[in-house]
Design an enzyme around this catalytic site. Structure first.
Site, PDB file in Angstrom:
ATOM      1  N   ASP A   9      -5.026  -4.731  -2.449  1.00  0.00           N
ATOM      2  CA  ASP A   9      -4.857  -3.577  -1.548  1.00  0.00           C
ATOM      3  C   ASP A   9      -6.240  -3.026  -1.216  1.00  0.00           C
ATOM      4  OD1 ASP A   9      -3.452  -1.487  -0.115  1.00  0.00           O
ATOM      5  OD2 ASP A   9      -4.014  -0.133  -1.727  1.00  0.00           O
ATOM      6  N   GLY A  42      -6.791   1.886   7.101  1.00  0.00           N
ATOM      7  CA  GLY A  42      -5.776   2.273   8.080  1.00  0.00           C
ATOM      8  C   GLY A  42      -6.207   2.422   9.523  1.00  0.00           C
ATOM      9  N   CYS A  72      -0.455  -4.348   0.689  1.00  0.00           N
ATOM     10  CA  CYS A  72      -1.018  -3.428   1.682  1.00  0.00           C
ATOM     11  C   CYS A  72      -0.371  -3.744   3.031  1.00  0.00           C
ATOM     12  CB  CYS A  72      -2.518  -3.671   1.744  1.00  0.00           C
ATOM     13  SG  CYS A  72      -3.382  -2.741   3.016  1.00  0.00           S
ATOM     14  N   THR A  74      -1.200  -2.481   5.981  1.00  0.00           N
ATOM     15  CA  THR A  74      -2.190  -2.633   7.041  1.00  0.00           C
ATOM     16  C   THR A  74      -2.711  -4.073   7.050  1.00  0.00           C
ATOM     17  OG1 THR A  74      -2.775  -0.346   6.578  1.00  0.00           O
ATOM     18  CG2 THR A  74      -4.275  -1.565   7.998  1.00  0.00           C
ATOM     19  N   CYS A 214       3.439   2.264   3.835  1.00  0.00           N
ATOM     20  CA  CYS A 214       2.064   2.178   3.325  1.00  0.00           C
ATOM     21  C   CYS A 214       2.185   2.308   1.824  1.00  0.00           C
ATOM     22  CB  CYS A 214       1.204   3.308   3.886  1.00  0.00           C
ATOM     23  SG  CYS A 214      -0.434   3.387   3.104  1.00  0.00           S
ATOM     24  N   THR A 215       1.546   1.404   1.094  1.00  0.00           N
ATOM     25  CA  THR A 215       1.751   1.377  -0.358  1.00  0.00           C
ATOM     26  C   THR A 215       1.104   2.559  -1.065  1.00  0.00           C
ATOM     27  OG1 THR A 215      -0.141  -0.128  -0.569  1.00  0.00           O
ATOM     28  CG2 THR A 215       2.038  -1.113  -0.395  1.00  0.00           C
ATOM     29  N   HIS A 216       0.252   3.292  -0.373  1.00  0.00           N
ATOM     30  CA  HIS A 216      -0.316   4.511  -0.967  1.00  0.00           C
ATOM     31  C   HIS A 216       0.711   5.647  -1.016  1.00  0.00           C
ATOM     32  CE1 HIS A 216      -4.248   2.650  -0.355  1.00  0.00           C
ATOM     33  NE2 HIS A 216      -4.867   3.704  -0.856  1.00  0.00           N
TER      34      HIS A 216
HETATM   35  N1  DGL Z   1      -2.110   0.868   1.196  1.00  0.00           N
HETATM   36  C1  DGL Z   1      -2.378   0.410   2.485  1.00  0.00           C
HETATM   37  C2  DGL Z   1      -1.154   0.141   3.313  1.00  0.00           C
HETATM   38  O1  DGL Z   1      -0.117  -0.170   2.749  1.00  0.00           O
HETATM   39  C3  DGL Z   1      -3.596   0.798   3.210  1.00  0.00           C
HETATM   40  C4  DGL Z   1      -3.975   2.212   3.330  1.00  0.00           C
HETATM   41  C5  DGL Z   1      -5.346   2.321   3.934  1.00  0.00           C
HETATM   42  O2  DGL Z   1      -6.264   1.704   3.383  1.00  0.00           O
HETATM   43  O3  DGL Z   1      -5.481   3.016   4.939  1.00  0.00           O
HETATM   44  O4  DGL Z   1      -1.194   0.198   4.518  1.00  0.00           O
END
Ligand code: DGL
Length: 295
Positions: A9, A42, A72, A74, A214-216
């Protein structure tokens, strides 16, 4: 030989995927790589996200992984297809030119990585596959990074499987950055989460399911619960990605045999290991060792 499953990620977000993978596949070995030095991805361009993701995937291959999960969205939206269709199918020597450590240096370099059994999978497809069973109103909201929303990956994929579902996307700039900054439990987080949820629901008030694309974002769950009206499901994707990986390994016996089973997890970051450890501790209930690497 250890052949862990790689999870990549831009930063901490993929840990939400890793947790579910470990829960579902506790005997497998994993390597987690967070490109925290260059996160968030992102709002970066297609080319940059592809380049960074390709570097990370090749690094994970060079560390012994045969299978890499892009934890991730993105990267899954902007780089997965090109990596699968170009990088894995080219003769390996072309790719090795970018990576001094090489991938399985003993193997025939003229063979593509795909022929040598290397694979990369993403997180969007497994999520899209369950959307149809989650919504009753057939109105679904996707919150994700600007890059993922702009790629239209979710709406395109959902419309192939469930053309009757109306998908409304909402880009959430800053959410991943808030998580990366360790500010997920703050008034600032509450403000920005509520602002974007309000925008999403004003575009389509019939939404009954919000996919965290988004995994965050599962790390913002407290702020999300405050902002999302009762009766609307908030859906993190880790569980579905883990189920899809288990299914993939059941269907691909060679890969299942190739991935080692020692139950270990090794963590790497491109930023400060101390900071990674501290932030990761906020959502992993264990003390971890982290090593810094360069991509
Ligand atoms: N965790 C990521 C996702 O799932 C990326 C977030 C980022 O770096 O902006 O999109």
């Amino acid at each position: 030989m250890m052949t862990p499953i790689g999870v990549f990620d831009s930063g901490y977000g993929g840990l939400t995927i890793l947790q579910q993978l470990r829960h579902r596949l506790p005997t497998r070995d994993f390597i987690y790589l967070g490109d925290n030095a260059r996160a968030p991805y992102g709002s970066r361009s297609f080319d940059v996200v592809y380049e960074f993701t390709r570097e990370a995937v090749m690094k994970l291959f060079s560390m012994g992984c045969r299978l890499v999960i892009l934890g991730c969205n993105t990267a899954s939206a902007k780089a997965l297809r090109t990596i699968q269709q170009n990088d894995l199918t080219q003769p390996c020597s072309n790719i090795l030119a970018h990576d001094s450590e090489g991938v399985d240096a003993g193997q025939d370099k003229a063979e593509s990585l795909e022929k040598q059994g290397y694979r990369v999978l993403g997180v969007i497809r497994p999520t899209v596959e369950v959307v149809g069973s989650l919504t009753k109103t057939r109105h679904v909201g996707i919150v994700a990074t600007e890059g993922t929303i702009r790629s239209r990956s979710y709406s395109l994929e959902i419309s192939k499987l469930n053309p009757d579902i109306k998908v409304t996307g909402q880009a959430c700039p800053l959410w991943a950055a808030i998580v990366e900054a360790g500010e997920a439990e703050s008034e600032g987080a509450d403000y920005f989460v509520s602002k974007r949820i309000h925008q999403l629901l004003s575009k389509d008030p019939q939404i009954d399911t919000i996919i965290l694309g988004c995994t965050h974002y599962p790390l913002l769950m407290n702020a999300l619960r405050k902002a999302v009206p009762p009766g609307i499901h908030i859906v993190p994707q880790g569980e579905y990605v883990a189920a899809a990986l288990e299914d993939y390994l059941n269907r691909h016996a060679d890969m299942a045999r190739a991935c080692s089973e020692g139950g270990t997890v090794t963590y790497y970051t491109t930023e400060s290991p101390g900071r990674f450890k501290e932030c990761a501790a906020m959502f992993l209930n264990e003390d971890i060792e982290v090593t810094k690497i360069k991509l």
